[in-house]
Design an enzyme around this catalytic site. Structure first.
Site, PDB file in Angstrom:
ATOM      1  CB  THR A 194      -9.260  -3.812 -11.538  1.00 43.07           C
ATOM      2  OG1 THR A 194      -8.276  -3.337 -11.141  1.00 43.07           O
ATOM      3  CG2 THR A 194      -8.752  -3.460 -13.146  1.00 43.07           C
ATOM      4  CB  THR A 237      -5.985  15.203  -8.869  1.00 42.45           C
ATOM      5  OG1 THR A 237      -5.052  14.203  -8.124  1.00 42.45           O
ATOM      6  CG2 THR A 237      -7.189  15.661  -8.654  1.00 42.45           C
ATOM      7  N   GLY A 264       4.613   3.845  -4.039  1.00 45.31           N
ATOM      8  CA  GLY A 264       4.211   4.305  -5.142  1.00 45.31           C
ATOM      9  C   GLY A 264       4.790   3.719  -6.333  1.00 45.31           C
ATOM     10  CB  SER A 295      -0.347   4.877  -9.132  1.00 49.09           C
ATOM     11  OG  SER A 295      -1.275   3.042  -9.016  1.00 49.09           O
ATOM     12  CD  GLU A 327     -14.964   4.299 -13.543  1.00 44.65           C
ATOM     13  OE1 GLU A 327     -16.008   3.374 -13.095  1.00 44.65           O
ATOM     14  OE2 GLU A 327     -14.358   5.897 -13.311  1.00 44.65           O
ATOM     15  CB  ALA A 356      -1.143  -0.158   1.173  1.00 43.53           C
ATOM     16  NE  ARG A 357      -2.297   5.781  -0.846  1.00 45.39           N
ATOM     17  CZ  ARG A 357      -3.334   6.881  -0.356  1.00 45.39           C
ATOM     18  NH1 ARG A 357      -2.572   7.879   0.114  1.00 45.39           N
ATOM     19  NH2 ARG A 357      -4.803   6.321  -0.511  1.00 45.39           N
ATOM     20  CG  ASP A 385      -3.732   1.610 -10.695  1.00 44.54           C
ATOM     21  OD1 ASP A 385      -3.531   1.028  -9.590  1.00 44.54           O
ATOM     22  OD2 ASP A 385      -2.865   1.996 -10.675  1.00 44.54           O
ATOM     23  CG  HIS A 441      -4.457   6.771  -8.697  1.00 47.30           C
ATOM     24  ND1 HIS A 441      -3.783   5.456  -8.583  1.00 47.30           N
ATOM     25  CD2 HIS A 441      -3.854   6.780  -7.130  1.00 47.30           C
ATOM     26  CE1 HIS A 441      -3.334   5.036  -8.092  1.00 47.30           C
ATOM     27  NE2 HIS A 441      -3.217   5.319  -6.570  1.00 47.30           N
TER      28      HIS A 441
END
Lengths: 169, 169, 169
Positions: C36, C53, C15, C17, C63, C12-13, C84, C51
């Site tokens: 997804t 922005t 980096g 993406s 989607e 998680a978090r 993603d 994401h």
């Protein structure tokens, strides 16, 4: 002494604190140990005591659950500082309902102006199943973002696994 | 055959067992498979069966949930041994309320005297959120310390991620 | 453009993406973003918006919670695609009680025939304590196996930790 910021990241009992202490002890004492844990809880007190027995003379311990910027400002000029740990600090400021983003911004700004050997220990907590409760998910998100931000300003980033270092930066 | 101790560490379904089996099969059979799982539980029995179907002739399976030292002593001299897994063994001795520290000390002493190709599979379980319950936290701590100790005496340490090896030692 | 499949894995978090977006943006637009996540849930909608922005003009968002094969087939020929994430897709098909193994087989066959720059983001979720509930354990198992299978057919596999890449393949 040269300014040099190391982030030591890793899981539970992965050897983070020992790796951090070794880096600090490569410099001349006094070594400043900034403990972020509040020792009210028995389990935590035991951990802190365990860490303490491993540390030699030459260490000066400073307990600071909230204000890491002040702890860094107050430490003797140029003395090497170990912050153990960033994750507990984050947990403290979240539980006390301080302004998490503001406090993180303030800390990062201070780290960008780092002027000493500084080693920060932090937990990687994002590699398990998504936690059920929303607070744990928020904590995990903040912890991941904070680790990224510290890694970005750090001179060196090391991940510990089973006591062995893996150099990331 | 030369004495050589490998620790294969990793998360759930990361390819640990396959990497371990490949290492063992580089030697001549018979290959000794020390299974630490107790197959009472249906989910676990299914996993053990799955592992078994992947293994060829040439394997001798020995189920030993508690006494890994004895399993190593009893295996034919020089034959390659795969222990799968250290984490399940630790879980067994904790649930049976054996002396965890004593048993770990005894195992490490035996590994220091290792005289064969030996591959130990272990889970890394410390990279998620701190678990809610105290037993899980204790388990996580013991598992982390045990992984560090085995890694210290191992000749080779490999971390598996998505089936790919990352050499740590 | 050359066919090239990258798997970006991480917690998680961590980096993931951003690393994936950078890889895609090294090619000429249009860049196809296959999201997804179903945005019914408020927390998830916030993440998707965040994401979004970060993404520049040049991106076309599609989607697709279930049919990644169709999403890949429908994307303009040769255009770089970012998926993603694989983990959310797996979660969607498990919760909808689709045939998990069949869907994974179908996806892997499509990836083997990949004909474009394609970056797939996926979570590593297997490095924490074994979850209490059976569904989470099943999810963790499927996720680990799927990551292994995608890593096997990928040209490049990168693990992100604290925003820093660790090349696995």
């Amino acid at each position: 002494m040269t300014a040099f910021l190391t982030l030591v990241i890793g899981g539970a009992r992965s050897g983070k604190s020992q790796a951090a202490e070794q880096r600090i002890c490569a410099h001349a004492p006094p070594w400043i140990y900034v403990a972020t844990a509040e020792t009210g809880d028995a389990e935590m007190a035991e951990r802190v005591a365990l860490h303490r027995t491993r540390r030699d003379e030459g260490w000066v311990t400073c307990e600071e659950p909230f204000d890491l910027v002040e702890a860094l400002d107050d430490a003797p000029q140029g003395a090497p500082v170990l912050v153990d740990s960033l994750t507990i600090w984050l947990s403290n400021i979240m539980l006390a309902e301080h302004d998490v983003v503001g406090e993180c911004d303030r800390l990062i700004a201070r780290l960008e102006a780092n002027d000493r050997p500084l080693v920060i220990v932090s937990d990687e907590v994002g590699l398990g199943i998504v936690p059920d409760n929303a607070l744990a998910r928020r904590f995990r998100d903040h912890a991941g973002v904070l680790n990224q931000r510290v890694a970005e300003v750090a001179d060196e980033v090391v991940m510990m696994i089973a006591g062995l270092p893996m150099k990331l930066k």
